[in-house]
Design an enzyme around this catalytic site. Structure first.
Site, PDB file in Angstrom:
ATOM      1  N   ASP A  36      -7.973   2.684  -3.403  1.00 60.00           N
ATOM      2  CA  ASP A  36      -6.804   2.782  -2.306  1.00 60.00           C
ATOM      3  C   ASP A  36      -7.200   2.838  -0.953  1.00 60.00           C
ATOM      4  O   ASP A  36      -6.788   2.300  -0.006  1.00 60.00           O
ATOM      5  CB  ASP A  36      -5.533   3.697  -2.856  1.00 60.00           C
ATOM      6  N   ASP A  59       2.246   1.257  -3.838  1.00 61.87           N
ATOM      7  CA  ASP A  59       1.294   1.576  -4.963  1.00 61.87           C
ATOM      8  C   ASP A  59       0.964   2.877  -5.787  1.00 61.87           C
ATOM      9  O   ASP A  59       0.985   3.039  -6.726  1.00 61.87           O
ATOM     10  CB  ASP A  59       0.075   0.833  -4.735  1.00 61.87           C
ATOM     11  N   GLY A  60       1.019   3.804  -4.625  1.00 58.77           N
ATOM     12  CA  GLY A  60       0.411   5.209  -5.272  1.00 58.77           C
ATOM     13  C   GLY A  60       1.722   5.838  -5.806  1.00 58.77           C
ATOM     14  O   GLY A  60       1.500   6.508  -7.024  1.00 58.77           O
ATOM     15  N   ARG A 106       1.910   6.871  -9.783  1.00 58.98           N
ATOM     16  CA  ARG A 106       2.319   8.147 -10.363  1.00 58.98           C
ATOM     17  C   ARG A 106       3.854   8.068 -11.189  1.00 58.98           C
ATOM     18  O   ARG A 106       3.638   8.799 -12.304  1.00 58.98           O
ATOM     19  CB  ARG A 106       2.873   8.980  -9.100  1.00 58.98           C
ATOM     20  N   ASP A 157      -7.606   0.093   2.336  1.00 53.83           N
ATOM     21  CA  ASP A 157      -6.949   0.596   3.502  1.00 53.83           C
ATOM     22  C   ASP A 157      -7.936   0.449   4.726  1.00 53.83           C
ATOM     23  O   ASP A 157      -7.516  -0.082   5.660  1.00 53.83           O
ATOM     24  CB  ASP A 157      -6.225   1.948   3.562  1.00 53.83           C
ATOM     25  N   ASP A 198       0.815  -1.252  -0.067  1.00 54.87           N
ATOM     26  CA  ASP A 198       0.018   0.172   0.010  1.00 54.87           C
ATOM     27  C   ASP A 198       0.961   1.422  -0.017  1.00 54.87           C
ATOM     28  O   ASP A 198       0.354   2.180  -0.471  1.00 54.87           O
ATOM     29  CB  ASP A 198      -1.059  -0.039   1.311  1.00 54.87           C
TER      30      ASP A 198
END
Length: 230
Positions: A40, A22-23, A27, A44, A19
């Site tokens: 996302d 992943d962002g 990007r 969470d 987690d």
């Protein structure tokens, strides 16, 4: 979760680490999307709430507290996400300092965001592991050495320690009992507990600020509607 603490902790840790990246991966690959941002946030909340449900069952005396934390977590993130979309923001992590300085630090500094979230989840995991690991971390000989070191005495000349023990027998026995019961999940929980408290303070601020934004939007829309009727 009730039967395989090692496997559960490993999978939960892997989930949290994935987690965290992943962002950044989305990007870097230019694959960000509104669906991904919402997914996302939702995953969470679901992951943390599952662990809190177990803690509510494992610590029935504090079940109401854990239920409140679940409600706060879901409510604050949902209303924050909704207010971000309603104001046309490209991401729920885009928070200006004039809205809330603590939220600005939290969302705009990746290191702060990672550290607070990591410590918050680690605190809950430690409470979970505390139900399975009951072996004291410190042997009795270490506890005696700590007491003598703290009091500035030696085993050969323990007069000062004995005077203190006789003067405050209740407190001394309580401290010794506590040290003899102390496990490594409890130590980590004590270290990460203040960060968990900070995370929930952030959740409260997030809920409050998002609520004010939505109320402001409602008032603005009603004022526009009244001006058109007039």
């Amino acid at each position: 979760m009730p039967y395989h603490p090692k496997a559960c902790t490993l999978l939960y840790g892997v989930s949290c680490l994935l987690d965290a990246v992943d962002g950044m991966a989305a990007r870097a690959l230019n694959q960000t999307s509104k669906f991904g941002a919402v997914l996302d946030m939702v995953t969470d909340r679901c992951t943390t709430s599952c662990l809190l449900c177990f803690l509510a069952a494992g610590y029935p005396r504090y079940a109401l507290l854990f239920q409140g934390l679940i409600s706060l977590d879901f409510a604050s993130h949902y209303i924050h996400m909704y207010s971000s979309l309603a104001t046309g923001s490209t991401s729920h992590k885009t928070v200006k300092s004039d809205v809330s300085r603590i939220l600005w630090y939290y969302y705009n500094d990746n290191r702060t965001l990672f550290f607070v979230c990591f410590a918050n989840e680690l605190f809950y995991v430690c409470l979970y592991l505390n139900k399975f690991y009951t072996t004291p971390l410190l042997p009795t000989s270490w506890i005696d050495w700590l007491i003598h070191t703290f009091l500035g005495t030696t085993a050969a000349h323990p007069e000062k320690a004995w005077r203190l023990i006789h003067a405050f027998p209740g407190w001394t026995n309580l401290i010794v009992w506590f040290l003899r019961q102390l496990t490594w999940p409890q130590i980590l929980a004590a270290v990460t507990g203040p960060i968990c408290f900070l995370k929930n303070v952030i959740n409260v601020v997030q809920f409050w600020k998002a609520s004010k934004i939505l109320v402001g939007l409602d008032l603005h829309e009603r004022a526009v509607a009244r001006s058109k009727r007039e």
